[in-house]
Motif scaffolding. Structure first.
Motif, mmCIF file in Angstrom:
data_model
loop_
_atom_site.group_PDB
_atom_site.id
_atom_site.type_symbol
_atom_site.label_atom_id
_atom_site.label_comp_id
_atom_site.label_asym_id
_atom_site.label_seq_id
_atom_site.Cartn_x
_atom_site.Cartn_y
_atom_site.Cartn_z
ATOM 1 N N MET A 9 0.837 -1.205 0.000
ATOM 2 C CA MET A 9 0.000 0.000 0.000
ATOM 3 C C MET A 9 0.872 1.254 0.000
ATOM 4 O O MET A 9 0.595 2.227 -0.714
ATOM 5 N N THR A 10 1.934 1.240 0.806
ATOM 6 C CA THR A 10 2.844 2.384 0.839
ATOM 7 C C THR A 10 3.477 2.621 -0.518
ATOM 8 O O THR A 10 3.624 3.767 -0.969
ATOM 9 N N VAL A 11 3.846 1.536 -1.183
ATOM 10 C CA VAL A 11 4.475 1.667 -2.496
ATOM 11 C C VAL A 11 3.524 2.315 -3.489
ATOM 12 O O VAL A 11 3.890 3.268 -4.206
ATOM 13 N N TYR A 12 2.266 1.831 -3.562
ATOM 14 C CA TYR A 12 1.394 2.390 -4.592
ATOM 15 C C TYR A 12 0.855 3.770 -4.219
ATOM 16 O O TYR A 12 0.565 4.585 -5.104
ATOM 17 N N ILE A 13 0.761 4.102 -2.934
ATOM 18 C CA ILE A 13 0.319 5.451 -2.558
ATOM 19 C C ILE A 13 1.425 6.476 -2.806
ATOM 20 O O ILE A 13 1.229 7.478 -3.506
ATOM 21 N N VAL A 14 2.600 6.231 -2.215
ATOM 22 C CA VAL A 14 3.715 7.169 -2.373
ATOM 23 C C VAL A 14 4.196 7.197 -3.815
ATOM 24 O O VAL A 14 4.516 8.263 -4.358
ATOM 25 N N GLY A 15 4.230 6.039 -4.460
ATOM 26 C CA GLY A 15 4.645 6.005 -5.864
ATOM 27 C C GLY A 15 3.719 6.818 -6.751
ATOM 28 O O GLY A 15 4.165 7.557 -7.635
ATOM 29 N N ALA A 16 2.415 6.707 -6.516
ATOM 30 C CA ALA A 16 1.459 7.481 -7.311
ATOM 31 C C ALA A 16 1.618 8.982 -7.072
ATOM 32 O O ALA A 16 1.548 9.791 -8.008
ATOM 33 N N ILE A 17 1.857 9.370 -5.803
ATOM 34 C CA ILE A 17 2.053 10.793 -5.500
ATOM 35 C C ILE A 17 3.301 11.328 -6.186
ATOM 36 O O ILE A 17 3.276 12.415 -6.800
ATOM 37 N N GLU A 18 4.395 10.594 -6.102
ATOM 38 C CA GLU A 18 5.644 11.059 -6.716
ATOM 39 C C GLU A 18 5.515 11.169 -8.237
ATOM 40 O O GLU A 18 6.015 12.124 -8.847
ATOM 41 N N ILE A 19 4.858 10.195 -8.835
ATOM 42 C CA ILE A 19 4.668 10.265 -10.292
ATOM 43 C C ILE A 19 3.817 11.478 -10.651
ATOM 44 O O ILE A 19 4.102 12.192 -11.622
ATOM 45 N N SER A 20 2.775 11.744 -9.867
ATOM 46 C CA SER A 20 1.927 12.909 -10.129
ATOM 47 C C SER A 20 2.694 14.209 -9.973
ATOM 48 O O SER A 20 2.516 15.152 -10.756
ATOM 49 N N VAL A 21 3.584 14.280 -8.966
ATOM 50 C CA VAL A 21 4.333 15.515 -8.702
ATOM 51 C C VAL A 21 5.366 15.784 -9.786
ATOM 52 O O VAL A 21 5.484 16.907 -10.308
ATOM 53 N N PHE A 22 6.116 14.779 -10.179
ATOM 54 C CA PHE A 22 7.254 15.002 -11.071
ATOM 55 C C PHE A 22 6.885 14.928 -12.552
ATOM 56 O O PHE A 22 7.604 15.466 -13.389
ATOM 57 N N PHE A 23 5.817 14.272 -12.904
ATOM 58 C CA PHE A 23 5.500 14.106 -14.325
ATOM 59 C C PHE A 23 4.186 14.751 -14.747
ATOM 60 O O PHE A 23 3.973 14.965 -15.944
ATOM 61 N N PHE A 24 3.282 15.055 -13.802
ATOM 62 C CA PHE A 24 1.973 15.583 -14.175
ATOM 63 C C PHE A 24 1.609 16.857 -13.415
ATOM 64 O O PHE A 24 0.440 17.200 -13.295
#
Length: 442
Positions: free
Chosen positions: A101-116
């Motif tokens: 859960m930590t991986v997909y929550i934090v991973g999704a946030i980081e992808i949103s911040v740096f790429f979108f």
């Protein structure tokens, strides 16, 4: 956190909670039917979502700090109540799910911040995609292996190593999910998160593979024990067969002499002497006939073979067996249980004979069906100082013969067994429900 209205927070929370429930359901087994399990989890999701939204509206800063942790603590308690298995197995599976859960929550946030550009919708879409990926990988590659892993953790693993792994994973999750560290996102922070993910993931993977390898080695050991047991059984049956053949040959060789004696008694009209001679002859013939213990062929053969061996060793044997061919347990499993129990009993008696203390060696075996239950008990002489571990006799006490094979055969049909040492008398008891056996066979 990317912020957003209460509706956005609601969607995020529902996606995360449903994701945790889905991943945990893949790895665990529920105590209830599938329909009831889905109903319980659905009600839990609705209640937790309502509480979460209300909390978010009333005190958003407090919710951001401790809200998710509080809600997932509630899920942990609820999952404990619904799932089967020991405490340590449940804890490990929950920690592993929370890591994902930590991986997909934090991973999704980081992808949103740096790429979108901090896009809220990109965050939620990535959560769904990562969640779907993890669910697919667990279902295809880990679910079956996790069942064996859970069984090993529950029965045989070192508790210290499991606790250490759980604590390390929880510390890593707590570090990543700390809101105060998520306010300033930069390359250094992302590097720390990725490194933490890799370290925790590598730890989980290595421990899982290590224990899985041990599980397979244990299975190979049990199979090897079963093969050895079959070899010993064949040797006992071969010895019994050879004795029967020799006796039959001797009887056929001497039959002409007996006929001559009977004819002589008849010619002299010595009826009483003839009857006495015929009785002696009948007893001699019966000595060469294999003992009939019960109507079940497989059970009769295994018990006859080991009983002959035990009596040859000077061990007193008492059998109380009442089973027919209609017993619901397959012959292979029943023979596994009886052969291991009988072999262990003989071994224990032989150990006592090595250090004679005046006690008489005996084996008392009972096998019956009463009120839809198969009952097996075996009592035998053993060393007074025999030790147990986790309710099972140590391998040096049983000669390395598979007590684990007995337990696994019993568990296969939802049976129960126990072992104990009553001041030099070893007691093995097993009970299985024949109705449940019928369900398993179907």
């Amino acid at each position: 956190m990317l912020g957003g209205s209460v509706y956005i927070a609601l969607i995020r929370f529902v996606v995360s909670l449903v994701g945790v429930i889905m991943l945990y359901s893949i790895l665990s087994e529920s105590r209830f039917s599938t329909r009831r399990t889905v109903l319980y989890y659905s009600c839990f999701t609705v209640v937790m979502t309502a509480i979460s939204c209300l909390w978010y509206v009333v005190d958003q800063p407090l919710y951001v700090r401790i809200g998710p942790h509080t809600m997932y603590l509630g899920f942990t308690i609820f999952a404990f109540l619904l799932s089967e298995g020991s405490v340590w197995v449940k804890i490990y599976k929950l920690v592993f799910v929370f890591y994902l859960m930590t991986v997909y929550i934090v991973g999704a946030i980081e992808i949103s911040v740096f790429f979108f550009g901090h896009s809220i919708w990109a965050d939620m879409i990535m959560r769904v995609l990562l969640l779907s990926l993890f669910a697919f990988l667990l279902e295809k590659y880990m679910r079956k292996d996790m069942e064996g892993f859970g069984d090993y953790v529950e029965r045989e693993t070192d508790r210290v190593s499991v606790i250490t792994m759980i604590i390390c994973s929880l510390f890593g999750i707590g570090y990543i999910m700390n809101p105060s560290l998520n306010r300033h996102m930069n390359f250094s922070r992302v590097f720390q998160i990725v490194t933490n993910f890799l370290l925790i993931g590598t730890l989980q993977f290595l421990v899982f593979r290590f224990y899985l390898r041990v599980v397979k080695e244990k299975e190979y050991e049990r199979e090897n024990q079963l093969i050895q047991m079959n070899n010993r059984l064949l040797e006992r049956q071969l010895e019994t067969l050879k004795e029967s053949v020799e006796t039959s040959r001797r009887i056929r060789h001497d039959v002409r002499h007996h006929i001559a004696v009977i004819a002589e008694y008849t010619r002299r009209d010595q009826g009483k002497e003839l009857l006495r001679y015929l009785k002696e002859y009948e007893e001699e013939i019966e000595q060469g006939i294999p003992e009939v213990i019960c109507a079940n062929t497989a059970v009769n053969n295994i018990l006859a073979a080991y009983t002959a061996r035990a009596r040859n060793e000077g061990i007193q044997v008492t059998l109380d067996v009442e089973v027919g061919n209609d017993v619901m347990v397959p012959s292979l499993d029943l023979v596994t249980i009886l052969a291991n129990a009988y072999e262990n009993a003989i071994y224990a008696c032989m150990e006592v004979k090595k250090n004679p203390d005046g006690r008489k060696c005996f084996i008392k075996l009972m096998l019956k069906i009463r009120r839809s239950k198969l009952i097996i008990t075996c009592r035998n002489t053993c060393r007074i100082e025999a030790e147990f571990k986790d309710g099972e006799p140590k391998s040096e006490f049983t000669g390395g013969i598979g007590v684990s094979s007995i337990i696994r055969a019993a568990e296969k049909y939802h049976g129960e067994c126990d072992f104990k040492n009553e001041q030099g008398v070893f007691v093995f008891r097993l009970i299985m429900n024949t109705e449940q056996m019928r369900a398993v066979k179907k």
